[in-house]
Design an enzyme around this catalytic site. Sequence first.
Site, PDB file in Angstrom:
ATOM      1  N   CYS A 142      48.379  43.677  44.099  1.00 28.77           N
ATOM      2  CA  CYS A 142      48.368  44.975  43.414  1.00 28.77           C
ATOM      3  C   CYS A 142      48.337  46.120  44.425  1.00 28.77           C
ATOM      4  O   CYS A 142      47.285  46.439  44.970  1.00 28.77           O
ATOM      5  CB  CYS A 142      47.162  45.057  42.475  1.00 28.77           C
ATOM      6  SG  CYS A 142      47.006  46.659  41.657  1.00 28.77           S
ATOM      7  N   CYS A 188      46.082  49.047  43.325  1.00 32.95           N
ATOM      8  CA  CYS A 188      44.647  48.795  43.494  1.00 32.95           C
ATOM      9  C   CYS A 188      44.214  48.917  44.949  1.00 32.95           C
ATOM     10  O   CYS A 188      43.147  49.457  45.239  1.00 32.95           O
ATOM     11  CB  CYS A 188      44.297  47.388  42.997  1.00 32.95           C
ATOM     12  SG  CYS A 188      44.986  46.948  41.405  1.00 32.95           S
ATOM     13  N   ASP A 189      45.016  48.390  45.871  1.00 31.76           N
ATOM     14  CA  ASP A 189      44.544  48.166  47.235  1.00 31.76           C
ATOM     15  C   ASP A 189      45.294  48.922  48.322  1.00 31.76           C
ATOM     16  O   ASP A 189      44.886  48.900  49.488  1.00 31.76           O
ATOM     17  CB  ASP A 189      44.617  46.657  47.550  1.00 31.76           C
ATOM     18  CG  ASP A 189      43.762  45.824  46.613  1.00 31.76           C
ATOM     19  OD1 ASP A 189      42.704  46.318  46.189  1.00 31.76           O
ATOM     20  OD2 ASP A 189      44.151  44.684  46.303  1.00 31.76           O
TER      21      ASP A 189
END
Length: 304
Positions: free
Chosen positions: A130, A133-134
Amino acid sequence: MYDVIIIGAGPAGMTAALYASRSNLKVLLIERGAPGGQMNNTAEIENYPGFESIMGPELAMKMYDGVTKFGTENAYGIVQDIKDHGDYKEVITEDTSYQAKTIIVATGCVHRKLGVPGEESFAGRGVSYCAVCDGAFFRNKRLIVVGGGDSAVEEAIYLTRFASEVVIVHRRDELRAQKIIQDRAFANEKISFIWDSVVDEIVGNDMVVTGAQIRNVKTGDVHLEPINGAFIYVGLEPLTEPFKKSGITNAAGWIETDYEMKTKIPGVFAIGDAREKDLRQITTAVGEGGIAGQQVYKYIEEQH
């Protein structure tokens, strides 16, 4: 007794809940995480009508706000099984069970794993599925993105906001992504490519990823690519394990339906990314959700 239980609150499940609740049906929406499904893992959505560009989590919340206006009930739960009792269906979670006249399965799918050494042990410490997300954790770092489809190339482009360099590793000699997305990647000075190659291992020290063993599938040559992180986009796996015993999935685990979203079990419908189909997009999920919401109403009217 609910009129319909919808399992999964992605765009398909939320649209089905909207249509069913607007038809004055008693609706329960069961979700195991945050509403929105894969939208929460998507940076910018540029192909959803009405928005030139919108962040995935923002679109998810807009959809969810609409769902709750018409009386849909929400429950957290991880579904273990469904049972067909003829006049009613049963949905069994890890700690309770619910009854309904109909069920709509909208559980979606997840990213497939590479299954190579280092992938599991470095998950969350340099291995990710992701970019939204990261990505921000990899500012000025060198990354690889594994895959060549739309998701892989879109996320590689997104990661260039943070990374110093992004290397796309693809097992073929050309990308599978849409041409407009490919063109953006080829024009991006931070993106380079390693063709005809696969990742055999992800390596690092106790704390972080430091490299990837990459093998050319044509020559067999192996080299260690120095990296700080690996983002993996090599396909999808349906989240349909609880439904396999009921016989509505095919050999690969995808749920088979007709064009009215009906499965082999009367009163059980399936929509969204868990279905056997070619195109998995928010637009198709929403369309299927609308169809299922209406079909549930028709089914209940005919049965009762």
